[in-house]
Design a protein around this motif. Structure first.
Motif, short mmCIF file in Angstrom:
data_model
loop_
_atom_site.label_atom_id
_atom_site.label_comp_id
_atom_site.label_asym_id
_atom_site.label_seq_id
_atom_site.Cartn_x
_atom_site.Cartn_y
_atom_site.Cartn_z
N MET A 1 26.38 131.51 57.60
CA MET A 1 25.42 130.43 57.83
C MET A 1 24.52 130.77 59.01
N GLY A 2 23.23 130.55 58.83
CA GLY A 2 22.27 130.69 59.92
C GLY A 2 21.59 129.34 60.11
N LEU A 3 21.93 128.65 61.18
CA LEU A 3 21.39 127.32 61.44
C LEU A 3 20.48 127.37 62.66
N ASN A 4 19.22 126.99 62.46
CA ASN A 4 18.27 126.94 63.57
C ASN A 4 18.58 125.72 64.43
N VAL A 5 19.01 125.96 65.66
CA VAL A 5 19.48 124.86 66.50
C VAL A 5 18.51 124.57 67.65
N ASN A 6 18.44 125.47 68.61
CA ASN A 6 17.64 125.20 69.82
C ASN A 6 16.37 126.04 69.93
N GLN A 7 16.06 126.82 68.91
CA GLN A 7 14.85 127.65 68.94
C GLN A 7 13.61 126.75 68.84
N LEU A 8 12.57 127.09 69.60
CA LEU A 8 11.37 126.25 69.63
C LEU A 8 10.16 126.88 68.93
N GLU A 9 10.17 128.19 68.74
CA GLU A 9 9.03 128.85 68.12
C GLU A 9 9.47 129.70 66.93
N PHE A 10 8.71 129.61 65.85
CA PHE A 10 8.98 130.41 64.65
C PHE A 10 7.66 131.07 64.24
N ASP A 11 7.42 132.24 64.79
CA ASP A 11 6.16 132.95 64.53
C ASP A 11 6.04 133.32 63.05
N ASN A 12 4.90 132.96 62.47
CA ASN A 12 4.60 133.29 61.07
C ASN A 12 5.60 132.69 60.08
N LEU A 13 6.27 131.64 60.49
CA LEU A 13 7.21 130.94 59.59
C LEU A 13 6.88 129.44 59.62
N PRO A 14 5.79 129.04 58.97
CA PRO A 14 5.35 127.64 59.04
C PRO A 14 6.30 126.66 58.38
N LYS A 15 7.19 127.16 57.52
CA LYS A 15 8.12 126.25 56.82
C LYS A 15 9.48 126.18 57.49
N ALA A 16 9.61 126.78 58.69
CA ALA A 16 10.88 126.76 59.41
C ALA A 16 10.84 125.75 60.55
N SER A 17 12.00 125.20 60.87
CA SER A 17 12.12 124.29 62.01
C SER A 17 13.53 124.41 62.57
N SER A 18 13.83 123.60 63.59
CA SER A 18 15.15 123.63 64.21
C SER A 18 15.59 122.21 64.54
N LEU A 19 16.86 122.06 64.82
CA LEU A 19 17.39 120.74 65.19
C LEU A 19 16.69 120.21 66.44
N ARG A 20 16.42 121.09 67.38
CA ARG A 20 15.77 120.65 68.62
C ARG A 20 14.33 120.21 68.38
N LEU A 21 13.59 120.97 67.58
CA LEU A 21 12.21 120.59 67.28
C LEU A 21 12.16 119.24 66.56
N ILE A 22 13.12 119.01 65.68
CA ILE A 22 13.13 117.79 64.88
C ILE A 22 13.59 116.58 65.69
N SER A 23 14.61 116.79 66.53
CA SER A 23 15.22 115.65 67.22
C SER A 23 14.82 115.51 68.68
N GLY A 24 14.33 116.62 69.28
CA GLY A 24 14.02 116.60 70.71
C GLY A 24 15.23 116.81 71.60
N ARG A 25 16.40 117.02 71.01
CA ARG A 25 17.64 117.20 71.77
C ARG A 25 18.02 118.67 71.86
N VAL A 26 18.73 119.00 72.94
CA VAL A 26 19.37 120.32 73.05
C VAL A 26 20.82 120.16 72.58
N PHE A 27 21.26 121.05 71.69
CA PHE A 27 22.58 120.93 71.09
C PHE A 27 23.54 121.96 71.64
N ASP A 28 24.81 121.59 71.71
CA ASP A 28 25.88 122.49 72.10
C ASP A 28 26.33 123.25 70.85
#
Length: 243
Positions: free
Chosen positions: A130-157
């Motif tokens: 499993m590859g889960l995007n958690v706290n990453q903020l930038e996804f160069d050339n990947l407009p359809k990618a996001s992360s839990l932090r970008l979506i929620s504004g939270r930093v996850f453990d």
């Protein structure tokens, strides 16, 4: 719960496979790494992830005692475990883009790679990457990618997320072991991205066509209602859902 933590490895799936060849691996053993140098996705794609920001890990699952004829139910179990985990962290608008990409707000946040092992002509074990995007903020050339932090504004453990995922894997694998395939399929199909919505697809020859996702077969083929009111099944190699 046995969790092996690495600073770096080529691929957590490959590491766990090598480990299982050389020694007895306990059920639900997980390998987590800060950096994956050769991460793999579906159909030979590369999974690229910023070091220490995301969750890149694999879990060993013993399924020798399970009566599994259709391996896609393993994929359903993993997708549902991830959805349950992300809901518990209040991640909104979750869905599964067939076969097992996890989306939030129509953006990909998790990819899954399952490698099944056969012994004595039956499924013996699965290595679940499993590859889960958690706290990453930038996804160069990947407009359809996001992360839990970008979506929620939270930093996850990352450790907390790992433990909750494994707990939910156990929950849904227990449902599979009890043979409640209809429960798993119903929940999975209810979460399918763009189900019952007119969508555009591309076939293996590159031709585009319109259809409506109706569900999946037991083998994991995508069932699409075509313009002539015929439901046709497609496997992973023959169709791509376009946004």
């Amino acid at each position: 719960m046995h969790i092996i933590k690495l600073d770096a490895t080529d691929s957590t799936n490959s590491y766990l496979k090598r480990l299982s060849v050389n020694e007895q691996v306990a059920d639900y053993t997980a390998v987590v790494t800060k950096l994956q140098t050769n991460g793999r996705g579906q159909m030979g794609t590369v999974w690229d992830s910023e070091a220490s920001k995301n969750l890149t890990f694999s879990v060993y699952k013993d399924i020798f005692q399970y009566n599994i004829e259709d391996p896609f139910y393993i994929s359903m179990v993993i997708s549902l475990a991830l959805l349950k985990t992300l809901k518990s962290f209040s991640i909104p608008k979750l869905s599964v883009k067939w076969p097992n990409d996890i989306l939030s707000e129509n953006k990909k946040i998790c990819g899954i790679l399952i490698e099944n092992v056969f012994k004595q002509n039956k499924f013996s074990s699965s290595i679940i990457g499993m590859g889960l995007n958690v706290n990453q903020l930038e996804f160069d050339n990947l407009p359809k990618a996001s992360s839990l932090r970008l979506i929620s504004g939270r930093v996850f453990d990352l450790d907390e997320v790992t433990i909750v995922i494994i707990k939910n894997l156990k929950h849904y694998f227990n449902i599979l072991k009890r043979g409640h395939l209809d429960v798993l399929k119903e929940k999975y199909e209810a979460s399918l991205f763009r189900k019952n919505k007119p969508s555009t697809f591309q076939d293996a020859e590159g031709l585009m066509f319109s259809g409506i996702i109706k569900g999946v077969s037991d083998y994991g083929n995508l069932q699409i209602l075509l313009e002539d009111d015929i439901i046709k099944e497609f496997d992973l190699k023959t169709v791509t859902l376009l946004y």
